[in-house]
Write a protein that holds these residues in place. Structure first.
Motif, PDB file in Angstrom:
ATOM      1  N   THR A 135      62.053  22.129  62.563  1.00  0.00           N
ATOM      2  CA  THR A 135      62.039  23.258  61.676  1.00  0.00           C
ATOM      3  C   THR A 135      62.065  24.598  61.818  1.00  0.00           C
ATOM      4  O   THR A 135      62.797  25.440  61.567  1.00  0.00           O
ATOM      5  CB  THR A 135      61.348  22.843  60.091  1.00  0.00           C
ATOM      6  OG1 THR A 135      61.651  21.492  59.963  1.00  0.00           O
ATOM      7  CG2 THR A 135      61.719  23.989  59.026  1.00  0.00           C
ATOM      8  N   ALA A 136      61.146  24.800  62.700  1.00  0.00           N
ATOM      9  CA  ALA A 136      60.575  26.210  63.405  1.00  0.00           C
ATOM     10  C   ALA A 136      61.757  26.446  64.141  1.00  0.00           C
ATOM     11  O   ALA A 136      62.198  27.962  64.175  1.00  0.00           O
ATOM     12  CB  ALA A 136      59.204  25.918  63.770  1.00  0.00           C
ATOM     13  N   GLN A 142      67.956  31.418  62.900  1.00  0.00           N
ATOM     14  CA  GLN A 142      68.555  32.137  61.900  1.00  0.00           C
ATOM     15  C   GLN A 142      68.059  33.658  62.120  1.00  0.00           C
ATOM     16  O   GLN A 142      68.854  34.316  61.436  1.00  0.00           O
ATOM     17  CB  GLN A 142      68.186  31.366  60.538  1.00  0.00           C
ATOM     18  CG  GLN A 142      68.534  29.781  60.279  1.00  0.00           C
ATOM     19  CD  GLN A 142      68.226  29.442  58.923  1.00  0.00           C
ATOM     20  OE1 GLN A 142      67.686  29.826  58.320  1.00  0.00           O
ATOM     21  NE2 GLN A 142      68.493  27.991  58.693  1.00  0.00           N
ATOM     22  N   VAL A 143      66.968  33.651  62.422  1.00  0.00           N
ATOM     23  CA  VAL A 143      66.684  34.918  62.645  1.00  0.00           C
ATOM     24  C   VAL A 143      67.451  35.655  63.704  1.00  0.00           C
ATOM     25  O   VAL A 143      67.944  36.897  63.382  1.00  0.00           O
ATOM     26  CB  VAL A 143      65.052  35.013  63.139  1.00  0.00           C
ATOM     27  CG1 VAL A 143      64.669  36.286  63.520  1.00  0.00           C
ATOM     28  CG2 VAL A 143      64.194  34.334  61.844  1.00  0.00           C
ATOM     29  N   ARG A 144      67.619  34.911  64.605  1.00  0.00           N
ATOM     30  CA  ARG A 144      68.497  35.758  65.711  1.00  0.00           C
ATOM     31  C   ARG A 144      69.992  35.982  65.087  1.00  0.00           C
ATOM     32  O   ARG A 144      70.615  36.988  65.436  1.00  0.00           O
ATOM     33  CB  ARG A 144      68.722  34.707  67.115  1.00  0.00           C
ATOM     34  CG  ARG A 144      67.250  34.654  67.796  1.00  0.00           C
ATOM     35  CD  ARG A 144      67.548  33.989  69.114  1.00  0.00           C
ATOM     36  NE  ARG A 144      67.947  32.792  68.962  1.00  0.00           N
ATOM     37  CZ  ARG A 144      66.912  31.554  68.864  1.00  0.00           C
ATOM     38  NH1 ARG A 144      65.882  31.864  68.812  1.00  0.00           N
ATOM     39  NH2 ARG A 144      67.410  30.321  68.774  1.00  0.00           N
ATOM     40  N   VAL A 145      70.590  35.088  64.320  1.00  0.00           N
ATOM     41  CA  VAL A 145      71.758  35.372  63.585  1.00  0.00           C
ATOM     42  C   VAL A 145      71.831  36.513  62.758  1.00  0.00           C
ATOM     43  O   VAL A 145      72.691  37.274  62.983  1.00  0.00           O
ATOM     44  CB  VAL A 145      72.543  33.943  62.951  1.00  0.00           C
ATOM     45  CG1 VAL A 145      73.741  34.034  62.066  1.00  0.00           C
ATOM     46  CG2 VAL A 145      72.531  32.924  64.059  1.00  0.00           C
ATOM     47  N   SER A 194      60.557  33.473  56.533  1.00  0.00           N
ATOM     48  CA  SER A 194      60.823  31.914  56.500  1.00  0.00           C
ATOM     49  C   SER A 194      60.023  31.390  57.696  1.00  0.00           C
ATOM     50  O   SER A 194      59.386  30.384  57.682  1.00  0.00           O
ATOM     51  CB  SER A 194      62.195  31.471  56.372  1.00  0.00           C
ATOM     52  OG  SER A 194      62.678  31.854  55.191  1.00  0.00           O
ATOM     53  N   LEU A 195      60.572  31.889  58.808  1.00  0.00           N
ATOM     54  CA  LEU A 195      59.960  31.426  60.339  1.00  0.00           C
ATOM     55  C   LEU A 195      58.213  31.612  60.360  1.00  0.00           C
ATOM     56  O   LEU A 195      57.765  30.466  60.834  1.00  0.00           O
ATOM     57  CB  LEU A 195      60.609  32.179  61.484  1.00  0.00           C
ATOM     58  CG  LEU A 195      60.112  31.892  62.642  1.00  0.00           C
ATOM     59  CD1 LEU A 195      60.266  30.232  63.199  1.00  0.00           C
ATOM     60  CD2 LEU A 195      60.831  32.495  63.835  1.00  0.00           C
ATOM     61  N   ALA A 196      57.845  32.778  59.817  1.00  0.00           N
ATOM     62  CA  ALA A 196      56.480  33.000  59.878  1.00  0.00           C
ATOM     63  C   ALA A 196      55.576  31.871  58.776  1.00  0.00           C
ATOM     64  O   ALA A 196      54.534  31.364  59.188  1.00  0.00           O
ATOM     65  CB  ALA A 196      56.118  34.427  59.367  1.00  0.00           C
ATOM     66  N   ASN A 202      52.623  25.100  60.150  1.00  0.00           N
ATOM     67  CA  ASN A 202      52.399  24.219  61.232  1.00  0.00           C
ATOM     68  C   ASN A 202      50.884  24.375  61.845  1.00  0.00           C
ATOM     69  O   ASN A 202      50.314  23.319  62.378  1.00  0.00           O
ATOM     70  CB  ASN A 202      53.333  24.269  62.186  1.00  0.00           C
ATOM     71  CG  ASN A 202      54.657  24.018  62.104  1.00  0.00           C
ATOM     72  OD1 ASN A 202      54.961  23.425  60.813  1.00  0.00           O
ATOM     73  ND2 ASN A 202      55.793  24.178  62.578  1.00  0.00           N
ATOM     74  N   SER A 203      50.548  25.602  61.554  1.00  0.00           N
ATOM     75  CA  SER A 203      49.214  25.754  61.852  1.00  0.00           C
ATOM     76  C   SER A 203      48.098  25.048  61.141  1.00  0.00           C
ATOM     77  O   SER A 203      46.910  24.699  61.822  1.00  0.00           O
ATOM     78  CB  SER A 203      48.772  27.325  62.287  1.00  0.00           C
ATOM     79  OG  SER A 203      48.844  27.822  60.902  1.00  0.00           O
TER      80      SER A 203
END
Length: 396
Positions: A135-136, A142-145, A194-196, A202-203
């Protein structure tokens, strides 16, 4: 007349004593008895004559022989330590329960065990994150897009601004391209957020120590499925600090304050640990009439949480005379001692007793320590009696 017969009668009347062997033995025994009786009389007379003072009539008693001899002591002033005995249990001063903070999953590794010292934030156990990792990765893409779209929108806006001065593009087109660029930048920010968030989730899959300390218990094994409802997996003592939770009667509790020193001895060991009371219970158990005094202790292997221990708590100290228990008499609920005055006569002195210990009885009021106090035999004396005091040395 018959003179012959008269002569014979006179001879029979004056017969000589029997000098035979039996008669001589009897006479000797009589002599011996008379001599023995005379010796006994002489010895008795001499004995009575020497024991009787010359200046007193026969049979008189010397009054000085009737004065009793008593042991006395000058107690002085000793440091009387007021201590309180207590029992209780050993516990962590600050116990931190550690469980699952995130969504949980299958435990892949357990990195610590009971008795391990850990740092703040150190990983205690790891949870499988294969799905969360994918998922990450997707969110990172998506961030790069979104960043590419924002870059393209910024380029279109820059070219349009160059053409607006020549009249090829209107101001309305410029406003539209500006809005497109702003929307693209916003999508970048949303993708990054969303990535953060995914990274944060996850952490939280890893079970970490909230602070530095000593791991007390471990209740998780690799392969176990855990979640927020799994309960406590680890217990950590903050900084490894320990304490004894001493149970005390409310009267003893009222005599204590924080900072008072105490000596703790765990059951099964002869080791003694020095600590201080850091907290006193503000609540008394209505059933047992007891409260808790918490004694802070530094970490030691012999201090095991849950173990039983005894404590000697120093409630204070003062200077006071110290007497043996035999010197203190009681009469109608009042305590008193006998003092020998300068004229060697007994005087009764009422006293107020203080702490009682193996060393003796502390006298709170009634003595200054310089008096000659009768150590024993006080029950056989009366005020005003004349005595012969024998000073007894104080025990060190």
């Amino acid at each position: 007349m018959n003179y012959e017969s008269g002569a014979v009668g006179e001879a029979e009347r004056y017969t000589l004593p029997d000098m035979s062997e039996g008669g001589g033995r009897r006479r000797r025994w009589v002599v011996y008895a008379v001599v023995a009786a005379a010796i006994v009389l002489v010895v008795g007379y001499l004995a009575l004559g020497h024991s009787k003072p010359v200046d007193q009539p026969f049979g008189a008693v010397d009054p000085s022989t009737q004065i009793p001899t008593v042991s006395v002591m000058q107690p002085g002033n000793d440091t009387i330590v007021r201590d309180i005995s207590a029992t209780g249990t050993i516990a962590a001063r600050r116990e931190m329960p550690v469980g699952v903070a995130g969504e949980g999953g299958r435990v892949t590794r357990v990195l610590v065990d009971a008795g391990t010292w850990v740092k703040a934030g150190q990983v205690l156990a790891m949870v499988d994150r294969s799905v969360q990792a994918e998922t990450a990765t997707s969110l990172a893409a998506q961030v790069r897009v979104a960043e590419a779209d924002a870059k393209l929108a910024q380029s279109d806006l820059d070219r349009a601004r160059q053409l607006v001065s020549r009249g090829f593009i209107s101001q309305a087109d410029i406003d539209s391209k500006t809005a497109t660029r702003d929307a693209a930048v916003a999508r970048v920010n949303v993708a990054k957020a969303s990535l953060a968030e995914t990274h944060a989730r996850n952490s939280r899959l890893d079970i970490r120590a909230p602070a530095a300390g000593l791991v007390l218990t471990r209740d998780v094994e690799p392969g176990q499925i855990v979640s927020a409802g799994s309960g406590v997996l680890f217990r950590v003592a903050l900084g490894g600090q320990m304490e004894m939770q001493a149970k005390l009667a409310e009267a003893d509790l009222a005599r204590l304050s924080t900072g008072v020193s105490a000596t703790v001895t765990p059951v099964g060991t002869d080791q003694h640990f020095t600590g201080q009371i850091w907290q006193i219970s503000s609540v008394i158990d209505p059933t047992t009439r007891q409260g808790i005094a918490r004694i802070a202790l530094a970490y030691a292997p012999a201090l095991r949480p849950g173990g039983f221990a005894s404590a000697q708590i120093i409630a204070g100290s003062n200077q006071a005379p110290l007497l043996p228990e035999s010197a203190v008499q009681s009469d109608g609920g009042r305590n008193y001692v006998y003092i020998v005055g300068k004229d060697d006569k007994v005087v009764r002195r009422d006293v107020t007793t203080g702490e009682v210990s193996d060393k003796g009885v502390a006298i709170a009021k009634g003595l200054d320590g310089s008096e000659r106090v009768v150590v024993s035999a006080g029950a056989f004396l009366n005020p005003g009696d004349k005595v012969k005091p024998v000073l007894q040395k104080r025990a060190n």
